[in-house]
Structures are given as C-alpha cells and as structure tokens.
Design a protein around this motif. Structure first.
Motif, PDB file in Angstrom:
ATOM      1  N   LYS A 749       0.843  -1.199   0.000  1.00 46.54           N
ATOM      2  CA  LYS A 749       0.000   0.000   0.000  1.00 46.54           C
ATOM      3  C   LYS A 749       0.873   1.242   0.000  1.00 46.54           C
ATOM      4  CE  LYS A 749      -4.143  -1.770   2.326  1.00 46.54           C
ATOM      5  NZ  LYS A 749      -5.098  -1.546   3.453  1.00 46.54           N
ATOM      6  N   GLU A 773      -2.377  -1.331  -3.903  1.00 45.99           N
ATOM      7  CA  GLU A 773      -3.243  -0.164  -3.742  1.00 45.99           C
ATOM      8  C   GLU A 773      -2.413   1.107  -3.634  1.00 45.99           C
ATOM      9  OE1 GLU A 773      -5.827   1.365  -0.061  1.00 45.99           O
ATOM     10  OE2 GLU A 773      -6.733  -0.398  -1.046  1.00 45.99           O
ATOM     11  N   HIS A 795      -4.348  -1.245  -7.869  1.00 48.09           N
ATOM     12  CA  HIS A 795      -5.614  -0.504  -7.899  1.00 48.09           C
ATOM     13  C   HIS A 795      -5.318   0.938  -7.500  1.00 48.09           C
ATOM     14  CE1 HIS A 795      -9.683   0.838  -7.197  1.00 48.09           C
ATOM     15  NE2 HIS A 795      -9.423   1.043  -5.917  1.00 48.09           N
ATOM     16  N   LYS A 797      -6.612   4.325  -6.284  1.00 47.64           N
ATOM     17  CA  LYS A 797      -7.781   4.911  -5.617  1.00 47.64           C
ATOM     18  C   LYS A 797      -7.621   6.421  -5.568  1.00 47.64           C
ATOM     19  CE  LYS A 797      -8.473   4.180  -1.186  1.00 47.64           C
ATOM     20  NZ  LYS A 797      -8.833   3.503   0.084  1.00 47.64           N
TER      21      LYS A 797
END
Length: 813
Positions: A749, A773, A795, A797
């Motif tokens: 992350k 992420e 991903h 965001k």
C-alpha cells in the motif's frame, strides 16, 4: 397476606383489589403514580365485560388463573410499597417493573395459544400493564387526562405537552419521505424522547394524509417474539389472528400481511428494539413492499438496515421549559429563582427523562429541599444517586450487555475513568484494553464502534478521512453524554473500595480523599487507576500501595508535575498514560521511577516536555510501544541521558504526532532493529529523516503523514524489505521518490495524496510486484498511467481532496 385474602376471588375481584391498592398509595408515590387512578377508572366498562368472559369460561381457564395470581401478587407488592419507609421506597421500583414484565410475558402466552375468547379481557389487562410501566418513568410530560383504551397496534396517545421536537420532527419526516429510504432508525440513549418523537410523527397531519389508517405501532422490547409481533399486526387490521406452528409459518403470514396491507402506503413503527434483535429487522427488511416505510426506535443505530436519525438532547431553552412544567412551577415560580432552576437543569444534562424525574420529585417541595439537592450535587453527588428510578431506567442498557457482550460492558465502564468534558483519545483506550483484556488494536476500535452504535458513546474522527483501515487512529476521539459518564462512574463505585477493579480519584488542590488517609485503605487490589488533579495541586503525594495495578492514567493541569512515589512499587504496571491539560507542554519529574519496570509495555505522553524526562538515564527492556502526542521534543532525544536505542531497546512501535518542534529524528533511532511501526504525523517542521533509516530491517509500516517540510526520503529506504505500507500523504515539499524504491519488494500500500510537487515517478516502480493499492489525487494519478500495463494487480484509488487546509496549523484539541 393480601394474596391469601383474595386467593379464592375471581379475576374481576382481584382487579378491583389492585385498583383499591393503587388508590391507597397514590399520595405517597405521587411522582410515580400521579394519574394511575384516572386510568383505572376508565377501565370500569371493560371489567364488567371481563367478568362476563370469566363466567363463560367457568373460571377454569388456566391462563386467566395465572393472570389472576399475577394481579394478586401485584396487590401484595403495592401494599408493601405503601408501608415502606421513605429511604426504602426506591427499592420497590425494580420489583414493580418485574411485575409489568411478568404480565407482559403472560399476555404473550395467551396470544400464542390463541385464547380468542378473552380478547377483551386481555385488552384491559394491557392497559393495566401500561399503567405499571409508567412507574419506570418516561422522558415526556404525561397526559393528565384519562388514558384512552388502545386497540392492537394503535399509536399511543401523544403527551399533552412536548418540547424540543419540532425540528427533529421536520428532519425525520424529510428523511422518511425520501425516495429509496424504506427504514429509518431513531437512535439515542434512553430518556431522550425517541418513542415520543415516533408518536408525534404518527399523529402529524402530513403523515396521516399519506398513510391514512395504515399506520401500525408495535413495541418490540428486549426479548422480541416474531410470533407475537405478527399476531399483533393481524389484530391491528381486525382480521382473524393466525396460529403458528413454527417460525417459517410466522414469516409466511408476515409476508402475506405486508403484501395485502402494503398495497396502499403503510407506516410501521417498531418501538424499543434492542441490540441483538437484528433478526426481526432482517425479516421486515427482506419482505418490505415498495410503498412501506418502517420507523425503528432504539439505543442502537443498526446501520445495516436503515438510515439512522440521531436524536440530540434538549437545548437550554427547551430544557428549562420542560423542567418548569415537570416541577409544576406555574404561577408559584416566584419563590423559586431562575438561577436555582437552571442549576438543577444543568445537573440533569438536558436529558428529558432526568429533567422530568427530578422536576416531579421537587414538585411542591419547600425551597430548602431544592437548595439541599443542588448543594449535594455541587459536592460531587450524582443525579443518579438521588433519583433511583432514573438509574433503573438507564441501568437496563447495561443489563443488555451481560453474557457474550460483557467485554463491551467493561469497555463502557472504563470510559468513566477519564475527566469530565474531556475527549478521550482512542489510542489511550487501545493501549489500555490491549493489556487489560488481551485484544488487538482493531478489536478495540470495533468495541468503540459497538458502544457508539448502542448510543453509549460517540466516536469522532477529527479529520474524517481515515477510511483506509490502515490502523491510524491518532485523530479518533471518544466523547460521552455526561449522564452516561455518571452512569459508568456510579457502576464503578458500587463495589467496596478494597474490591474495585477500577479506582478513579479526583484531587482538588492538595485535598486527598478521606479514605486515602486511613491506614486500612492504603493497600488496594485495583487493576486500573485513574488520578486527576487540578491547577492547584502541588505534586506532594501521599503513600498508596497498588501492587496489582496494570494501568495507570494520570491527568493533570499544572506546568510542573511529578510522578507519585508509589509508582516505583507498581511492578505489574503494563500501561502508563500521562496527559497534561495545560496550554503548553508540562515539565515532568520523577520519570526515573518507571525505570526497569519488568512488565511496562506501553507509554503514552500528551503535552509533556520530553527533555524534562531525559534528565536521568532509564532502560525499559519490556517497552513495546511509545506514543508522543503534542509533546515538546526539540533535541531531547539525543542531548539528555535518554538515547532511544538504549532506553527502549525492544521497541516495536513508535508514534510521534503533532510535535511541532521536531526538526529531525535522532540517528540512533535506526538502531531499533525490532521496530515494526514508525509513525510521524502532523509534525510540520520535520525536514529530514535519518540517512540510515534502511537499518530498520523489520519495519512493516512507515507513516509520514502531514510532515509538510519533509523534502526527501533517504536512499537507504530501499533496504526496508519488509515494509508493506508507506504513507507520505500531505508531504507537500516532497519532490521525488527514491530512485531505487522498486527494491521495497513487500510494499503493498502506498498513500501519496497531496504530494503536489511530485512531477514523475522513478522507473523502478515497475518492480513493485506486490503493490496492490495506491491512494492519490487527480494530479498524481496521471504519473502512474505509463506503468499500469506492468503493474497488473494495482488498484489506483483517487480521492478528492478538501481544499480547506486550515487543519495544517490548528491544534484541534
């Protein structure tokens, strides 16, 4: 004995005996039984019909016999109340409540067994039950007129006078009438007026115009029974009441009822739904029709089922109006000053129930009684200590936390250990509960959400942007309504001093509690100790032995403060939390008393001058976590006797938050090879990190949120092979990421919101194979576009940022 005297009498005779008993004690229990007589008088026609039912059944019905016995016991109970001394009268409140619940259970049995021949008798008994329930106390001003005999599912008569509900009523209607909203939950602590608001909504002209007669009001209570609820709904339509063989049959009948009745707009109120009753809401939610609105009142918010409406306590003006009416001041208010009334209302904390109960207890009393009550409260007495009916009512919320929810109850009681009107840091509770109850940080937060959902506490995120579940709870705080705080304190104080698990001590000036001076109380077995002192305290401690204490919470207001000497002998101490409430960091002495504590695992310091604790060398080999919040750090890490790696050699987690004078981290911090979490947030002057930060080979989390002057990350960061979360959000001065960042092979992350000066990413980011992420804003999103074909598991965001950046230089605290 009264029961023996009426042992051979029929149901109607027993009922009239109960009526006579209520009349005899009316004056003695005026605050509780004010208008019971008028209600019972209104039942006379029904009693005659009940007598006819009794004749038809030959007096042999088992259910009627049980009902008669219950009413006979009620006669005995009320007669005991009439003979009780004034000091003991409050004890009978809970027994009267038990009588009410017993009658309710019996009514349930009668309905399940389909005793249709005594429907009218049951209606009458239900009115008696409602009368007894009113002894518990309500949060509204009761209607002085005779009660109307209610039908099944009928909306209760609204009280004659209510205050402070006009705006909530408007807001509730707006929420309920919104398209797509099928269920709304009115949630608030007990005594705030949830049921009253629901009844006012049902009686509102717009609501009546929309739903006509298709409004149903069902009281669910603590132990809900789907069979009884469905049968009551059928009673409400006047249709034939079904018999149920099992729950599946009941659900089938409920579906049929909603299908038939829901052809027209329908409003269903489920009143007094307790936590643990989700299965009831689930059935109604599954079977609801498109034009069916469901309104729930509960202590719990039930976020899974509907949109919550949080009912607040009264404002000052409405609270005063309610008190004036409850105390029946009227034109007699001339002898009661407005100031005296206001002091009483303040102690009731604008709780409608508390205001009503206290107002009624003072109604007609001499002014000296009023003055004495205020004087007792000013000396530390609680409203709950003088108003036992109010205590019984609020106590029910804790009773629901017995059994499998007992840990939630313990957590609620722990909230009572903190000073009045102080926001409690969630991180303090996390540290406390981790050592007391052996639970993980995430479980502590879940417990706080559970308390909030039951209206027992408020959990506030001051930034309101921590939706990542990354364990960052520095800006989460807990607040409580004062009445609930007093409930927790009252529960804590119930046990004898020498047996308490929790010990809360408030010291004004140098005035220690009287018990502290007594020899027999100087040795206590408590596990949690909370001591609060004011600005007049001189830090001259008296001796106290706390050999079993595992948690010590010290709250103080003085500029100079010393740890109590008895800390030196607290060898079981696991968590230490020191909080200064002053305007600037406090100087702390005697910190060396914690040296070599064998079990001390967590320390949290708030508004403390760190250099002041570094005057003497200490070594805490057992310490796993240290948190510094709004502390003055300066050069205290290295210039004093405390060197991080020597003082805390086995540290696993370090949190530094809102330390505004921190310019650089000490180099020897990089020798903490056990460190797994390093969080430095909202420290705006931090400009550089230690060059050897890569030596922290076990580091799993590095959070540098809102370090606005930080301009670069050391190249050695590539050596953090175990790091799985990197948070550099709001690091506005950061111009580039390390060239070899791709070597951080465990990174999963990355939070890089508001890193506005980043113009490009190093090519090595393509090697971040475990990166799943990335949280960023619209500006930095485009930097990732060239690398997306190579990072197939990633991903992105994108978070829209609030451009109001006032928080950068505000303390918020």
């Amino acid at each position: 004995m009264a029961v023996a005297l009426i042992g051979g009498a029929g149901l109607s005779v027993t009922f009239w005996t109960l009526c006579d008993s209520v009349k005899q004690v009316k004056e003695q229990f005026k605050p509780q039984l004010g208008d019971i007589k008028s209600t019972l008088d209104s039942l006379e026609p029904l009693i005659k019909e009940m007598a006819e039912c009794e004749k038809e059944l030959g007096g042999q019905g088992e259910e009627l016999e049980n009902l008669r016995v219950e009413m006979g016991e009620g006669v005995e109970l009320i007669r005991k109340c009439s003979k009780a001394s004034r000091l003991k009268q409050y004890k009978y409140g809970s027994r009267l409540v038990k009588l009410s619940k017993s009658l309710q259970r019996l009514l349930g049995i009668l309905k399940v067994q389909g005793i249709r021949d005594v429907k009218k008798a049951l209606v009458s008994v239900r009115n008696i039950e409602n009368v007894v329930q009113r002894i518990e106390g309500n949060c509204v001003i009761q209607n002085n007129q005779s009660e109307k005999i209610q039908g099944w599912c009928a909306v209760p008569e609204p009280p004659t006078i209510t205050v402070g509900l006009d705006v909530p009523l408007w807001e509730l209607k707006k929420k309920l009438f919104t398209d797509g909203v099928s269920m709304v939950i009115i949630t608030a602590p007990g005594g705030c007026g949830k049921t009253t608001l629901a009844t006012k909504l049902c009686q509102d002209a717009e609501v009546k115009d929309k739903f006509k007669s298709n409004v149903f009001f069902v009281t669910v209570s603590k132990k809900p029974n789907l069979y009884l609820i469905v049968q009551e709904l059928y009673h409400g339509t006047g249709g034939q009441v079904p018999d149920f063989q099992n729950e599946a049959t009941a659900v089938s009948w409920l579906q049929q009822f909603l299908k038939q009745t829901g052809q027209n707009p329908m409003l269903l109120v489920l009143d007094d739904v307790w936590a643990g009753s989700e299965f009831i809401l689930e059935k109604f939610d599954e079977l609801k029709m498109s034009d069916c609105k469901i309104l729930v009142t509960s202590w719990s918010a039930f976020p899974r089922f509907g949109s919550p409406y949080y009912l607040e306590c009264l404002n000052d003006e409405d609270a005063m109006a309610l008190f004036h009416h409850a105390a029946s001041l009227g034109d007699r208010s001339s002898y009661i000053s407005e100031d005296l009334s206001r002091k009483i209302v303040e102690r009731c904390m604008r709780f409608p129930l508390a205001i009503t109960v206290v107002g009624r207890s003072l109604c007609g009393q001499p002014i000296e009684i009023w003055q004495k009550r205020v004087l007792e409260w000013s000396r530390g007495s609680s409203v709950l200590e003088s108003e036992h009916d109010l205590l019984d009512y609020l106590q029910s919320s804790l009773d629901a936390l017995d059994g499998e929810k007992s840990l939630i109850r313990e957590c609620f009681l722990d909230l009572g250990l903190f000073p009045e009107d102080q926001r409690i840091s969630a991180t303090v509770l996390i540290d406390m509960w981790a050592e007391l109850y052996g639970i993980e940080d995430i479980s502590s937060i879940v417990n706080l959400y559970e308390l909030a959902s039951r209206s027992l506490a408020n959990l506030v995120d001051t930034r309101n942007d921590n939706k990542d579940g990354d364990g960052y709870y520095t800006e989460h705080f807990v607040t409580q309504l004062d009445m609930l705080r007093e409930l927790a304190i009252q529960q804590i104080s119930r046990e004898p001093l020498q047996q308490r698990m929790r010990l809360k001590i408030d010291i004004s000036g140098d005035n220690f509690p009287m018990w502290w001076k007594e020899q027999k109380y100087q040795y206590l077995i408590t596990r949690v100790v909370s001591i609060s002192t004011d600005e007049e305290f001189s830090s001259k401690w008296q001796n106290l032995q706390l050999p079993e204490a595992e948690v010590l919470i010290l709250n103080f207001q003085t500029k100079y403060y010393a740890l109590p000497e008895f800390v030196e002998k607290m060898n079981k101490l696991k968590t230490l939390a020191l909080t200064s409430s002053g305007t600037s960091p406090a100087e702390l002495n005697n910190f060396q008393l914690v040296d070599s504590k064998p079990n001390l695992k967590r320390i949290r310091l708030e508004r403390i001058s760190f250099p002041s604790i570094s005057r003497y060398p200490i070594q805490l080999k057992s310490l796993k976590k240290i948190s510094l919040f709004m502390c003055s750090i300066g050069q205290g890490f290295g210039n004093g006797y405390i060197h991080i790696s020597e003082a805390f050699p086995n540290l696993v987690e370090m949190n530094i938050d809102y330390c505004n004078d921190l310019v650089e981290l000490p180099a020897d911090l990089c020798d903490l090879i056990q460190l797994k979490k390093l969080s430095v947030t909202n420290s705006h002057k931090l400009s550089v990190l230690p060059e050897d930060i890569g030596n922290l080979v076990n580091l799993e989390l590095l959070r540098l949120r809102c370090c606005t002057d930080l301009s670069e990350l050391p190249g050695s960061i590539r050596n953090l092979k175990n790091l799985n979360l990197l948070d550099i959000s709001n690091c506005f001065s950061l111009k580039e990421l390390p060239e070899d960042i791709g070597e951080m092979c465990s990174l999963e992350k990355l939070n890089m919101r508001q890193c506005s000066r980043l113009n490009e990413l190093p090519p090595s980011v393509v090697d971040l194979e475990k990166l799943m992420e990335v949280t960023c804003d619209e500006e930095t999103e485009i930097l990732w576009e060239p690398f997306l074909p190579y990072l197939r598991n990633i991903h992105i965001k994108v978070v829209k940022e609030d451009m109001n950046l006032n928080w950068l230089h505000e303390s918020h605290f």
